[in-house]
Write an enzyme that holds these catalytic residues in place. Structure first.
Site, PDB file in Angstrom:
ATOM      1  N   ASP A  98       0.835  -1.195   0.000  1.00  0.00           N
ATOM      2  CA  ASP A  98       0.000   0.000   0.000  1.00  0.00           C
ATOM      3  C   ASP A  98       0.877   1.256   0.000  1.00  0.00           C
ATOM      4  OD1 ASP A  98      -2.737   1.168   0.414  1.00  0.00           O
ATOM      5  OD2 ASP A  98      -1.825   1.895   2.270  1.00  0.00           O
ATOM      6  N   GLU A 146      14.725 -14.210   0.219  1.00  0.00           N
ATOM      7  CA  GLU A 146      15.015 -15.374   1.072  1.00  0.00           C
ATOM      8  C   GLU A 146      13.954 -16.467   0.895  1.00  0.00           C
ATOM      9  OE1 GLU A 146      15.253 -14.027   5.099  1.00  0.00           O
ATOM     10  OE2 GLU A 146      16.587 -12.346   4.601  1.00  0.00           O
TER      11      GLU A 146
END
Length: 520
Positions: free
Chosen positions: A203, A254
């Site tokens: 957002d 990751e």
């Protein structure tokens, strides 16, 4: 093993959680409701969901004021229900992405309450953007910035300082120069990724960094989020924001296959492309197609600009026609049957383009905007903050109609839904459209099936083709030709096998305000 680049051509489906499906009969959509409708979404043919915020919140901005970013608001369920939803979606081959709201928190968040209690100069207050006021007694805001929702972007607290809120006063902006704020964001990312989410919609992704000294900005008439004013609007698109996106990307990397799409209301192609550089966002919404008028040249320019934006980046284009912040396109393009006819054509245009696609719940039903909601039911903070001069975004957030002949149309077991549903939506329900081969829902299902299975689409490229005046046409590498007719009169079909059309092509012509896919 699934491709880590699954998102590059994916069709995402935005679920506005309050309005999709109500699982417990309180009139508000929830996680259980979404879970109950997963088979529908699988049948529709979408590859991924984007679920709007479901975190603990006092709901000043319907969940975009987050009190705790690593839990579930009881109105929507609990973490166990989220885990069930995630597992069942994955079992159906549907990825799940969720909303991340990093720019601000709720004023109810423990951090902000600590900041108020700790006072000026405290470390707790430094997590937010607190400043002394201007004027001899500090009674004037620190600068002239307006709130996106109307009124000033500053609120004064009892000890005399002011805090910044680019949105509502209940949404104080966080200060990403404070190490706690960055660490907390990374903890939130890992919390949800460890649970198995496939990515995030970020957002206000262009608003996280603020300029040094918080200088006054150029005064502007339209200060809303959806208007990009360029470098004069110091609230957004500061260079420092890219440091934060690299921090976010480092965490995502990751987790193989995890992705992020940014809400970036920046219209300059070169500025927008910076968010898509190596090591930053995977996708950004390009809102040019959404904001383009219904005219062939404007639509073509929006597509050309959007493709130019990503051409020098690792990212594909990302197409959107509607979301929870704008009028639904079936109404933007015209009222009644005209808007629906154009929305059918727009669906074929959007789904023929190379890259990722975001659908908004109800697009596939041709839902109109509900522009006649009574004043007393309006809930968007824009309504009150603007002095009741801007009606806000409630009209595009009315609950989904699923079945039946009267409200709540299968959305809930109570007709007292959080926003009232129009009484004449029976023909628009999923149940009414499922058995109609000519319905908007059937058009979307067929288009999505072709998009995922037909070799006609080929690589993520397109070539523009000559087209009659008032039309646009392009070819995908696999031989798909998409023709859109906005000329005001029927035009001859190009050579090729008709795969799908938004209107009747009998007689070898494509009607006005219609689109067609052909295999060249």
């Amino acid at each position: 093993m699934p491709s880590p680049d699954w998102w590059r051509e994916a069709v995402f489906y935005q679920v506005y959680i309050r309005s999709f499906a109500d699982g417990n009969g309180d009139g508000v959509g929830d996680l259980a409701g979404i879970r109950s409708r997963l088979p529908y979404l699988a049948d529709l043919g979408v590859q991924a969901l984007w679920i709007t915020p479901f975190y603990p919140s006092p709901m000043a901005d319907h969940g975009y004021d987050v009190a705790h970013p690593r839990d579930v608001e009881p109105l929507f369920g609990d973490l166990a229900e989220f885990d069930r939803l995630l597992a069942e979606a994955h079992a159906l081959g549907i990825r799940v992405t969720i909303d991340l709201v990093p720019n601000h928190s709720s004023h109810d968040r423990e951090w902000f309450q600590e900041a108020l209690a700790a006072g000026p100069g405290s470390d707790a207050r430094a997590r937010y953007v607190f400043r002394d006021g201007r004027g001899p007694d500090g009674s004037e805001p620190p600068n002239n910035w307006p709130s996106v929702f109307g009124g000033p972007a500053w609120t004064r607290v009892p000890d005399g300082q002011w805090y910044l809120h680019l949105f509502a006063p209940e949404q104080p902006d966080l200060d990403f120069t404070h190490p706690d704020v960055i660490a907390d964001l990374e903890e939130t990312l890992r919390f949800w990724l460890d649970r198995g989410v496939d990515g995030f919609r970020i957002d206000v992704a262009h608003g996280l960094a603020k300029p040094d000294g918080l200088p006054d900005m150029v005064p502007m008439e339209d200060t809303g989020l959806l208007a990009d004013h360029g470098p004069g609007d110091l609230r957004f698109d500061q260079d420092g924001v890219h440091v934060l996106h690299r921090r976010i990307r480092a965490v995502l990397d990751e987790y193989p296959g995890a992705m992020a799409v940014g809400e970036v209301w920046v219209s300059d192609d070169e500025r927008l492309a910076q968010y898509l550089r190596d090591g930053e966002l995977h996708l950004t919404f390009n809102f040019k197609l959404l904001t383009a008028p219904w005219a062939a040249q404007d639509l073509r320019e929006a597509i050309v600009d959007s493709l130019a934006t990503v051409a020098q980046t690792p990212a594909p284009a990302c197409w959107v026609l509607s979301n929870h912040d704008v009028r639904r396109h079936a109404s933007r393009y015209g009222e009644g049957a005209v808007g629906v006819r154009r929305a059918r054509a727009a669906a074929l245009l959007q789904l023929a383009l190379p890259g990722a696609v975001y659908l908004y719940n109800g697009d596939e039903l041709g839902l109109p905007n509900v522009d006649d909601l009574p004043d007393e039911v309006l809930q968007d903070p824009v309504w009150e903050r603007s002095g009741r001069t801007r009606r806000g975004r409630d009209g595009c957030r009315v609950p989904m109609p699923w079945s039946g002949s009267e409200p709540p149309f299968g959305f809930s077991t109570t007709a007292s839904t959080w926003l009232p549903m129009p009484g004449d939506w029976a023909p628009l329900t999923v149940a009414a459209q499922e058995s109609d081969a000519g319905s908007m829902l059937s058009l979307y299902r067929t288009a999505l099936e072709l998009r995922s299975s037909s070799p006609a689409f080929g690589a993520a490229e397109l070539d523009w083709l000559p087209a009659p005046g008032g039309c646009l046409a392009f070819r995908r590498p696999g031989g798909l030709v998409c023709l859109l007719n906005l000329s005001g009169a029927p035009v001859p079909l190009p050579e090729g096998q008709v795969l799908l059309a938004s209107a009747d092509t009998a007689g070898g012509t494509l009607p006005d305000d219609a689109g067609v896919w052909l295999q060249a």
